[in-house]
Scaffold this active site. Sequence first.
Site, mmCIF file in Angstrom:
data_model
loop_
_atom_site.group_PDB
_atom_site.id
_atom_site.type_symbol
_atom_site.label_atom_id
_atom_site.label_comp_id
_atom_site.label_asym_id
_atom_site.label_seq_id
_atom_site.Cartn_x
_atom_site.Cartn_y
_atom_site.Cartn_z
ATOM 1 C CE LYS A 64 -5.509 4.992 -0.631
ATOM 2 N NZ LYS A 64 -6.785 4.282 -0.434
ATOM 3 C CG HIS A 97 -1.876 -1.206 1.176
ATOM 4 N ND1 HIS A 97 -1.471 -2.477 1.494
ATOM 5 C CD2 HIS A 97 -3.183 -1.311 0.841
ATOM 6 C CE1 HIS A 97 -2.491 -3.322 1.371
ATOM 7 N NE2 HIS A 97 -3.539 -2.641 0.975
ATOM 8 C CD GLU A 139 -19.916 -6.976 24.335
ATOM 9 O OE1 GLU A 139 -19.998 -6.205 23.350
ATOM 10 O OE2 GLU A 139 -20.834 -7.115 25.165
ATOM 11 N N GLY A 191 -10.640 5.938 6.777
ATOM 12 C CA GLY A 191 -11.574 4.869 6.410
ATOM 13 C C GLY A 191 -12.045 4.080 7.613
#
Lengths: 691, 691
Positions: free
Chosen positions: B276, B28, B406, B182
């Site tokens: 990006k 990436h 949780e 994101g």
Amino acid sequence: MDISNLTKLAKLIRYYILTMTTTAGSGHASSSLSAVELMTALFFTEFRADLDNPDNSNNDRLIFSKGHASPLFYSLYAAAGKLTLDNLLKYRKFESPLEGHPTLEFPYTEAPTGSLGQGLSIGLGEALALRNLTGPATRVSQTTLQNRSTSWGSRPVKLRLGGPLSRHPSDNPNVFVLLGDGEMAEGSVWEAIQAAAFRKVDNLVAILDVNRLGQSQETMFGHDLSAYKKRFEVFGWRTIVVKNGHDLKQVLKAFKKLRTLTGRGKPVVIIAKTFKGYGIKVLQNQDNWHGKPIPPDLLKQALSDLGKVDLDVKGIMQKPIGRREISNFKFQISNKIQNPNYKFQKRNYKIGESVATRQAAGDALTELMDKYPQVVVLDGDVKNSLYTENTQKAHPDRFFEMFIAEQNMTGVAVGLSRRGYIPFVTTFSAFMTRAFDQIRMAGLGKANIKFIGSHAGVSIGEDGASQMGLEDLSMFRSVFGSTVLYPADAVSAQKLVEEMIKRQGICYLRVARPVTPVIYENSEEFPIGGSKIHTLSSRSASWRSGDLSNKIASSRKSGTRNDKKIVIIAAGVTLYEALKAQAELEKDGIEAIVVDCYSVKPIDKKTLKNLVRSSFARGTLANGVPIITVEDHWSEGGLGDAVLNVFSENPEVKVYKLAVSKMPHSGKPQELLDFEEISAKAIVEKVKEVF
Amino acid sequence: MDISNLTKLAKLIRYYILTMTTTAGSGHASSSLSAVELMTALFFTEFRADLDNPDNSNNDRLIFSKGHASPLFYSLYAAAGKLTLDNLLKYRKFESPLEGHPTLEFPYTEAPTGSLGQGLSIGLGEALALRNLTGPATRVSQTTLQNRSTSWGSRPVKLRLGGPLSRHPSDNPNVFVLLGDGEMAEGSVWEAIQAAAFRKVDNLVAILDVNRLGQSQETMFGHDLSAYKKRFEVFGWRTIVVKNGHDLKQVLKAFKKLRTLTGRGKPVVIIAKTFKGYGIKVLQNQDNWHGKPIPPDLLKQALSDLGKVDLDVKGIMQKPIGRREISNFKFQISNKIQNPNYKFQKRNYKIGESVATRQAAGDALTELMDKYPQVVVLDGDVKNSLYTENTQKAHPDRFFEMFIAEQNMTGVAVGLSRRGYIPFVTTFSAFMTRAFDQIRMAGLGKANIKFIGSHAGVSIGEDGASQMGLEDLSMFRSVFGSTVLYPADAVSAQKLVEEMIKRQGICYLRVARPVTPVIYENSEEFPIGGSKIHTLSSRSASWRSGDLSNKIASSRKSGTRNDKKIVIIAAGVTLYEALKAQAELEKDGIEAIVVDCYSVKPIDKKTLKNLVRSSFARGTLANGVPIITVEDHWSEGGLGDAVLNVFSENPEVKVYKLAVSKMPHSGKPQELLDFEEISAKAIVEKVKEVF
């Protein structure tokens, strides 16, 4: 209904709650009592539904996200004349449909709840369905929009901003969700809150019962209503605050205001200060009563706190008449399930062609949405990995970008399926684990949802262990009533997508990242519960499982007759490893039959059992022909265990399991298959160990 | 370091990112490039760590929650001189510790990431550990506090408001978490955000890289920094906004401001607008480059966008010297693991006494925390069900109420365990599913976490299916390196809690709601991987598994010699059903040996195999003694499958599985055991079917 009757009804409902829980000897009386005024006022003033026809698509919908308040839930329907006191007194009994937490046994339950934090997502799904969906609520700037129109090529995409239907905005049936304050700690609730606001779902109404007390102590925010108000507002909701949720006047005023806010571009929440156990001295605002009913010897005293109860008062609910013409309501898609004139434009694959199953599944889904108008697709921001970008282009009105929020995505799917849609939930198989609780509950609710999980197993290669779905078969096999499918090639992937649509219930399709050669003819069928047998002589041919004896006979003719025989059961990427091993083993005089076990649950018991009893098996080991299973999944709960269960009561069969057992890491797919000993090489070695 | 050197370093790091990903052929790059200035400035100005000693407890900690930005992560350490360019060029290769997403193979990784939305919880856990925990951050009004002091009886409870340590607040090592925009859609992030604010964890710093683009499209909020700012602030964080996250001056200014905000009672987030692929024309702000490196033929052109790169510039990191005296730092608890003078005040149980395993486990935990100072307890608002209310009273400084969240609870446990604590994560077994993704990742990170899941199985009774843990054994068995335990009585529950503490890795203890009679002596030991054998003549006695032959001999002596023999393997509540069945079967001349398989993973292979080969087995069916497994769990992935795996390669044994297979509902526990055919009655019927 007027306030004096509502007051009477609220008393009656408290009477019901106390008597039914004390009679049951368990149940959440105190959590029910806090929301009595909120729900009584809702049910008998604002809510519009034809209770004689729960499937009327114009009905409003009510979801108790705080499912433990089921005594209140059932009591409302008793007050509306749909249950008797006798019914209520069977609460939590084995034979009663009035279970401890709402389930589908009770016809007015939208979806089972009781695992907190799931109801708002379900409500969001129903709300989307009830406004006939809205197309993609994609926030796109003009620049981006232009870029996209260009990059998406010749087919112009109608990108609409999400929002209410332009016609009849206030005519959409509303979905009401009762939230507890304790469950506001669950991230899934915030996923639903942001998704509802983003999509401007303005027929969704949350009612937050701020009774201050969780199960074991005060919540993070206690009675600080502003803490909730500020959070909801900054997340894009309209809020109505009720300072005393037990004052019917204030509650009615809130609902009056609500009428001016629904259908206006934003979801709405009513935030009400209440007290757990309200109205009963021994319970009110006290710790240590969660999930505990009043003991029988205290019941009389507790009931006396209510004063005189009118047992004959009846609640009258408004019918959804005049809401909008049913003829204008496109929701009745069940009539359109199959268009007989439609021919599925399935892609024709060539034997040997390299196609990833994830691509074949995505392409099939895109095509099949024309044939099945009730199919909608939810995406967890992986549409460029699952080839559902094209699905979005072809069907923007039935494609929902749900962003990286798998829990809400699954909950929304539950709601959509409850209103007749068939939602596909799509993300990486590894990230399906994020929604296990929602999937578990969807199973208990017999929801009709199709999951496609891509990038399964170590065969994804370089991205490493965090992205490898290695427990997905296990997880989905353990879901009540589930179907678990795992195609190896493009043809089977394509066919299984349609098999899933036709099959009721939770279905999971496991697809892989790497390309694999097409091995089946386009005409081959892949019924759920079937399998495919590959003998060495029949590589590119295909058979139905019923043809077993012919197949083995033909194999016998062409192959040499060997004493060393073995059955290799594989699926997905390991099928190819098994086929390679089969050819390798032949050189060493070992005859292998390879089974493509594309249907992991239900598994093809009949064929597998026939196989070890067949002529192929005879004359081999005294104890029958051995089996090797090989899977790109942890050893626990996957294909191997499914096979073990077929033969558990048949002591003639040895089963050798090959599965992922070492910590996987980054590397080339083939390196990892070798490292984990699930490659052709490992199969051959294992077979040689066996003989 | 000064800005000109930082500029050089940023260039170098971009050079690294591009070359390593293009060489790897995957990775990436674009998601790494957006955070280069943020991370370079952090690493070489603010961050203080002794990289030669990663375990130095005064080191700051850095977690890449957006784990796919691993090229940037590794490049930072290369810039700091800890990796060479050669190392980087092996990125994603099988033999390299530099995996596609950070793993523990790389010594500076705090915990594996790559499943988004988990890093902030892990950071929160580390931040809590690094300020030596803080006691219960319970929001209590004075009234409640009084009520509680009273209701909690004679032992006064020190309820402290959560907050920074009063001494050296700014001396706590800081934990920095790089978040992607994101992943802000994940509810788990919001769980962590609210928990950190609630606990006033002011040594936790999030850095939000708002690069606008998710994997497949723009995020919900694009470049709208204010959307994030407002949300964080309303959730109780301080925010610093950087309008241009690629302008080192602005970034440095933000860190300067940060210095004034850490240690001041609130967590802090830096929200930065970035692009990006920044700095490389072909990538910058473009869709369709997620997870794709620059192709080799474009690399030269891309690198030329950087201008001149100084390959020799070295980043200098500040050491944590002078932060505070290590002698004042109580964290070195590893020295205190065992206090030799401490005697565990274990409760003595009487044979036949009725105690729920959940209570025995909770009581044992309370006691054992004195002996093991590194044990901390996290509760999902069920402490009144798991009997850990007393744990909180006895150890308020090591008890964390995590509310109903949780996922965050599990992520925090990962962080705590990474810093040497042994966290117990406690909730209902059903709700463990909520955190499956976090548990899966914890397994990949070899985290040392103990889970106690209560209310397992249909034996909870009236609360109904939503509250029944029926997939927990399956789920935990499929976690890498896990241990799965399931005690039947109070003695075994108590002993297994300590066994868990002593065992490294993910351990799960399954406990039940109903009371069960104590059947073991207090002196009995329950080693992990063991089992207990019950013959009819030895009901209340107990044996070690090694004593098998004696046991069977003694059984032989006292019992009649039967030709019909069977082994019944059970655990937890079904053990009692098996024992009842054993007595019943004796009347019909069928001799049964019952195995308490309290260690489900690892399972006691040796004993089980010996059993079917023993003198007990001889002279029975030609194919060996049959086995019946019986469990209060779905048929998939539980005890029965664990047993099947023991005998998969041993074709002499028939295994008949009894497990939950029908949709359970509310009712009495015994009714449900009968309904699901896992009761004594069902066992007897199955045995009679077998013979």
